[in-house]
Structure formats: C-alpha cells, structure tokens
Scaffold this motif. Structure first.
Motif, PDB file in Angstrom:
ATOM      1  N   ILE A  61       0.834  -1.212   0.000  1.00  0.00           N
ATOM      2  CA  ILE A  61       0.000   0.000   0.000  1.00  0.00           C
ATOM      3  C   ILE A  61       0.866   1.260   0.000  1.00  0.00           C
ATOM      4  CG2 ILE A  61      -2.059  -1.120   0.958  1.00  0.00           C
ATOM      5  CD1 ILE A  61      -1.477   0.363   3.631  1.00  0.00           C
ATOM      6  N   HIS A  84       1.187   4.959  -2.969  1.00  0.00           N
ATOM      7  CA  HIS A  84       1.242   6.383  -2.625  1.00  0.00           C
ATOM      8  C   HIS A  84       2.415   7.067  -3.334  1.00  0.00           C
ATOM      9  CE1 HIS A  84      -1.234   4.866   0.709  1.00  0.00           C
ATOM     10  NE2 HIS A  84      -1.630   6.101   0.917  1.00  0.00           N
ATOM     11  N   LYS A 127      -3.651  15.740   3.716  1.00  0.00           N
ATOM     12  CA  LYS A 127      -5.020  15.387   3.318  1.00  0.00           C
ATOM     13  C   LYS A 127      -5.688  14.513   4.381  1.00  0.00           C
ATOM     14  CE  LYS A 127      -4.774  15.706  -1.692  1.00  0.00           C
ATOM     15  NZ  LYS A 127      -4.721  14.947  -2.950  1.00  0.00           N
ATOM     16  N   LEU A 128      -4.968  13.516   4.870  1.00  0.00           N
ATOM     17  CA  LEU A 128      -5.586  12.633   5.876  1.00  0.00           C
ATOM     18  C   LEU A 128      -5.832  13.410   7.176  1.00  0.00           C
ATOM     19  CD1 LEU A 128      -6.669   9.838   6.569  1.00  0.00           C
ATOM     20  CD2 LEU A 128      -4.362   9.173   7.297  1.00  0.00           C
ATOM     21  N   PHE A 148      -8.868  15.583   6.612  1.00  0.00           N
ATOM     22  CA  PHE A 148     -10.074  14.760   6.559  1.00  0.00           C
ATOM     23  C   PHE A 148     -10.466  14.298   7.965  1.00  0.00           C
ATOM     24  CE2 PHE A 148     -12.280  10.756   6.530  1.00  0.00           C
ATOM     25  CZ  PHE A 148     -13.393  11.090   5.769  1.00  0.00           C
ATOM     26  N   PHE A 172     -10.940  19.702   5.136  1.00  0.00           N
ATOM     27  CA  PHE A 172     -10.592  19.076   3.851  1.00  0.00           C
ATOM     28  C   PHE A 172     -11.203  19.808   2.652  1.00  0.00           C
ATOM     29  CE2 PHE A 172     -10.543  16.218   0.306  1.00  0.00           C
ATOM     30  CZ  PHE A 172      -9.344  15.522   0.420  1.00  0.00           C
ATOM     31  N   ILE A 199     -15.047  15.386  -0.945  1.00  0.00           N
ATOM     32  CA  ILE A 199     -14.491  14.031  -1.028  1.00  0.00           C
ATOM     33  C   ILE A 199     -15.503  13.015  -0.524  1.00  0.00           C
ATOM     34  CG2 ILE A 199     -13.357  14.147   1.244  1.00  0.00           C
ATOM     35  CD1 ILE A 199     -11.115  12.386  -0.035  1.00  0.00           C
ATOM     36  N   ILE A 259     -14.903   9.145   0.541  1.00  0.00           N
ATOM     37  CA  ILE A 259     -13.729   8.286   0.734  1.00  0.00           C
ATOM     38  C   ILE A 259     -13.741   7.014  -0.138  1.00  0.00           C
ATOM     39  CG2 ILE A 259     -12.556   6.805   2.449  1.00  0.00           C
ATOM     40  CD1 ILE A 259     -11.653   9.695   2.606  1.00  0.00           C
ATOM     41  N   ALA A 287     -12.998   7.889  -3.699  1.00  0.00           N
ATOM     42  CA  ALA A 287     -11.634   8.387  -3.890  1.00  0.00           C
ATOM     43  C   ALA A 287     -10.614   7.244  -3.945  1.00  0.00           C
ATOM     44  CB  ALA A 287     -11.261   9.359  -2.762  1.00  0.00           C
ATOM     45  N   HIS A 288     -11.040   6.045  -3.497  1.00  0.00           N
ATOM     46  CA  HIS A 288     -10.133   4.891  -3.491  1.00  0.00           C
ATOM     47  C   HIS A 288     -10.512   3.818  -4.502  1.00  0.00           C
ATOM     48  CE1 HIS A 288      -9.349   6.826   0.345  1.00  0.00           C
ATOM     49  NE2 HIS A 288      -8.218   6.173   0.411  1.00  0.00           N
ATOM     50  N   GLU A 291      -4.847  -5.408   1.712  1.00  0.00           N
ATOM     51  CA  GLU A 291      -4.543  -3.972   1.625  1.00  0.00           C
ATOM     52  C   GLU A 291      -5.339  -3.206   2.687  1.00  0.00           C
ATOM     53  OE1 GLU A 291      -5.297  -5.918  -1.044  1.00  0.00           O
ATOM     54  OE2 GLU A 291      -3.230  -6.031  -1.802  1.00  0.00           O
ATOM     55  N   PRO A 322     -15.052   2.909   6.940  1.00  0.00           N
ATOM     56  CA  PRO A 322     -14.646   3.431   5.632  1.00  0.00           C
ATOM     57  C   PRO A 322     -13.586   2.564   4.952  1.00  0.00           C
ATOM     58  CG  PRO A 322     -13.806   4.828   7.415  1.00  0.00           C
ATOM     59  CD  PRO A 322     -14.771   3.864   8.025  1.00  0.00           C
ATOM     60  N   ALA A 323     -12.724   1.904   5.740  1.00  0.00           N
ATOM     61  CA  ALA A 323     -11.706   1.032   5.129  1.00  0.00           C
ATOM     62  C   ALA A 323     -12.386  -0.124   4.383  1.00  0.00           C
ATOM     63  CB  ALA A 323     -10.753   0.496   6.199  1.00  0.00           C
TER      64      ALA A 323
HETATM   65  C1  HEM Z   1      -8.543   0.599   2.909  1.00  0.00           C
HETATM   66  C2  HEM Z   1      -7.262   0.833   2.747  1.00  0.00           C
HETATM   67  C3  HEM Z   1      -6.727   2.134   2.183  1.00  0.00           C
HETATM   68  C4  HEM Z   1      -5.727   2.249   1.262  1.00  0.00           C
HETATM   69  C5  HEM Z   1      -4.940   1.102   0.650  1.00  0.00           C
HETATM   70  C6  HEM Z   1      -5.552   3.668   0.994  1.00  0.00           C
HETATM   71  C7  HEM Z   1      -4.647   4.200   0.104  1.00  0.00           C
HETATM   72  C8  HEM Z   1      -4.654   5.497  -0.358  1.00  0.00           C
HETATM   73  C9  HEM Z   1      -3.881   6.008  -1.467  1.00  0.00           C
HETATM   74  C10 HEM Z   1      -2.901   5.198  -2.313  1.00  0.00           C
HETATM   75  C11 HEM Z   1      -4.170   7.321  -1.616  1.00  0.00           C
HETATM   76  C12 HEM Z   1      -3.603   8.306  -2.667  1.00  0.00           C
HETATM   77  C13 HEM Z   1      -2.517   9.139  -2.030  1.00  0.00           C
HETATM   78  C14 HEM Z   1      -2.048  10.258  -2.922  1.00  0.00           C
HETATM   79  O1  HEM Z   1      -1.985  10.087  -4.147  1.00  0.00           O
HETATM   80  O2  HEM Z   1      -1.732  11.312  -2.386  1.00  0.00           O
HETATM   81  C15 HEM Z   1      -5.141   7.647  -0.601  1.00  0.00           C
HETATM   82  C16 HEM Z   1      -5.692   8.894  -0.416  1.00  0.00           C
HETATM   83  C17 HEM Z   1      -6.481   9.244   0.652  1.00  0.00           C
HETATM   84  N1  HEM Z   1      -6.936   8.415   1.636  1.00  0.00           N
HETATM   85 FE1  HEM Z   1      -6.700   6.398   1.701  1.00  0.00          FE
HETATM   86  N2  HEM Z   1      -6.429   4.380   1.755  1.00  0.00           N
HETATM   87  C18 HEM Z   1      -7.179   3.498   2.496  1.00  0.00           C
HETATM   88  C19 HEM Z   1      -8.162   3.832   3.401  1.00  0.00           C
HETATM   89  C20 HEM Z   1      -8.483   5.109   3.799  1.00  0.00           C
HETATM   90  C21 HEM Z   1      -9.431   5.444   4.842  1.00  0.00           C
HETATM   91  C22 HEM Z   1     -10.204   4.415   5.671  1.00  0.00           C
HETATM   92  C23 HEM Z   1      -9.466   6.803   4.928  1.00  0.00           C
HETATM   93  C24 HEM Z   1     -10.247   7.702   5.842  1.00  0.00           C
HETATM   94  C25 HEM Z   1     -10.693   7.353   7.023  1.00  0.00           C
HETATM   95  C26 HEM Z   1      -8.549   7.322   3.911  1.00  0.00           C
HETATM   96  C27 HEM Z   1      -8.317   8.657   3.641  1.00  0.00           C
HETATM   97  C28 HEM Z   1      -7.681   9.141   2.526  1.00  0.00           C
HETATM   98  C29 HEM Z   1      -7.710  10.530   2.088  1.00  0.00           C
HETATM   99  C30 HEM Z   1      -8.434  11.681   2.774  1.00  0.00           C
HETATM  100  C31 HEM Z   1      -6.958  10.592   0.909  1.00  0.00           C
HETATM  101  C32 HEM Z   1      -6.723  11.806  -0.003  1.00  0.00           C
HETATM  102  C33 HEM Z   1      -7.727  11.678  -1.144  1.00  0.00           C
HETATM  103  C34 HEM Z   1      -7.613  12.646  -2.295  1.00  0.00           C
HETATM  104  O3  HEM Z   1      -6.556  13.193  -2.567  1.00  0.00           O
HETATM  105  O4  HEM Z   1      -8.619  12.831  -2.987  1.00  0.00           O
HETATM  106  N3  HEM Z   1      -7.965   6.270   3.268  1.00  0.00           N
HETATM  107  N4  HEM Z   1      -5.419   6.536   0.145  1.00  0.00           N
END
Ligand code: HEM
Length: 139
Positions: free
Chosen positions: A41, A45, A55-56, A59, A70, A77, A79, A82-83, A92, A124-125
């Motif tokens: 994972i 990124h 961002k996290l 959020f 955010f 957004i 969530i 976005a994934h 993952e 959310p995961a």
């Molecule tokens: C389930 C497993 C998850 C994986 C593998 C994952 C992975 C990722 C990846 C690869 C990015 C893109 C990062 C980037 O390009 O900057 C991302 C963005 C983000 N993730 Fe996750 N994530 C997960 C779960 C979550 C959860 C549960 C939350 C919130 C509680 C979260 C919040 C965010 C936020 C706020 C962003 C930025 C989104 C955007 O730029 O539009 N993620 N995540």
C-alpha cells in the motif's frame, strides 16, 4: 455526564484536537513507511507523503467532529469513491488498519477511545475495499 464518542466534537477532543490528530497521522504514515505488511500500500502512494499526510489530517479533523478542513482546501471528497481506482482487497485494507492500529496504540488516548476509533475506521476502510472490488469485478 459520560462522554459519548461520536457526539458533537467528543471524538475530536478525545483525539487531542488538531495537534493530536496531526501526531496520529504522522505516526500512521511513518508506520506505512517501515512495516513490511504495508509495503504494497505504501507503493500505491507518492514518494513524498507531505500532501498525503496533510489530506488525511484535514479529513480526520472533520470526520471526528472538528473543523471541516478538507473540502475548503482540496474539494469535496467521498472516501470509498476516492479509493475506487486502487486495488484494495482484504490484505490492503488490513495493512492500512494495521498502520493505524500501531499509530493509535502510541497515542495518549483513553483506552476505550482507541478501541472505538479502530472500530469506526474499519467502516470506511471496508467500504474502500467494497468499492474497489466492485470496480474490478465490473471490468
Ligand atoms: C482501505 C485501505 C486504504 C488504502 C490502501 C488507501 C490508500 C490510499 C492512497 C494510495 C491514496 C492516494 C494518495 C495520494 O496520491 O496522495 C489515498 C488517499 C487518501 N486516503 Fe486512503 N487508503 C485506504 C483507506 C483510507 C481510509 C479508511 C481513509 C479515511 C478514514 C482514507 C483517507 C484518505 C484521504 C483523505 C486521501 C486523499 C484523497 C484525495 O486526494 O482525494 N484512506 N489513500
């Protein structure tokens, strides 16, 4: 009266407000950098996690009932959506939650809040996993 996490900003306060959430997010991505279980994972990124960390952080402040940082900075957004483009199956999802569990464990939070927070983050995961798998099955 007893604190009910999820009411108003009770969770935000229990997480130490903005400073506490910033510390949590920093430790979360530190773990993503070093845990072997998180290597796959981490590779999804960007190399530089500065914006991802912000961002996290933004959020989670709003999600926990604090200021909604955010949307004004990065736009609206949803969530799981976005994934959706990522390949997220159980390993993952669990790797993400493992980084969070390690980071949460280190924080000076009440023990019942730590357990609550991990239960809440599972939701959310898991939705990210479901959206991702739906996209893959539809391809
Ligand atoms: C389930 C497993 C998850 C994986 C593998 C994952 C992975 C990722 C990846 C690869 C990015 C893109 C990062 C980037 O390009 O900057 C991302 C963005 C983000 N993730 Fe996750 N994530 C997960 C779960 C979550 C959860 C549960 C939350 C919130 C509680 C979260 C919040 C965010 C936020 C706020 C962003 C930025 C989104 C955007 O730029 O539009 N993620 N995540």
């Amino acid at each position: 009266m007893a604190v009910v996490y999820g009411d108003d900003d009770a969770s935000f306060q229990a997480a130490g407000g903005q400073a506490g959430i910033k510390r949590l997010v920093d430790r979360f991505y530190d773990y993503m950098d070093i845990l072997p279980e998180a290597a796959a994972i981490r590779a999804m990124h960007p190399g530089d996690l500065e914006v991802t960390r912000d961002k996290l952080y933004c959020f989670l402040c709003g999600w926990l009932g604090g200021e909604k940082l955010f949307a004004p900075k990065y736009g609206p957004i949803m969530i799981p959506r976005a994934h959706e483009h990522l390949d997220i199956a159980e390993p993952e999802r669990d790797a993400w939650l493992l980084c969070m569990e390690k980071a949460v464990a280190e924080q000076p939070y009440a023990e019942d809040f730590k357990a609550y927070l991990m239960r809440e983050l599972f939701v959310p995961a898991e939705r990210c996993r479901i959206f991702s798998q739906r996209r893959i099955e539809g391809e």
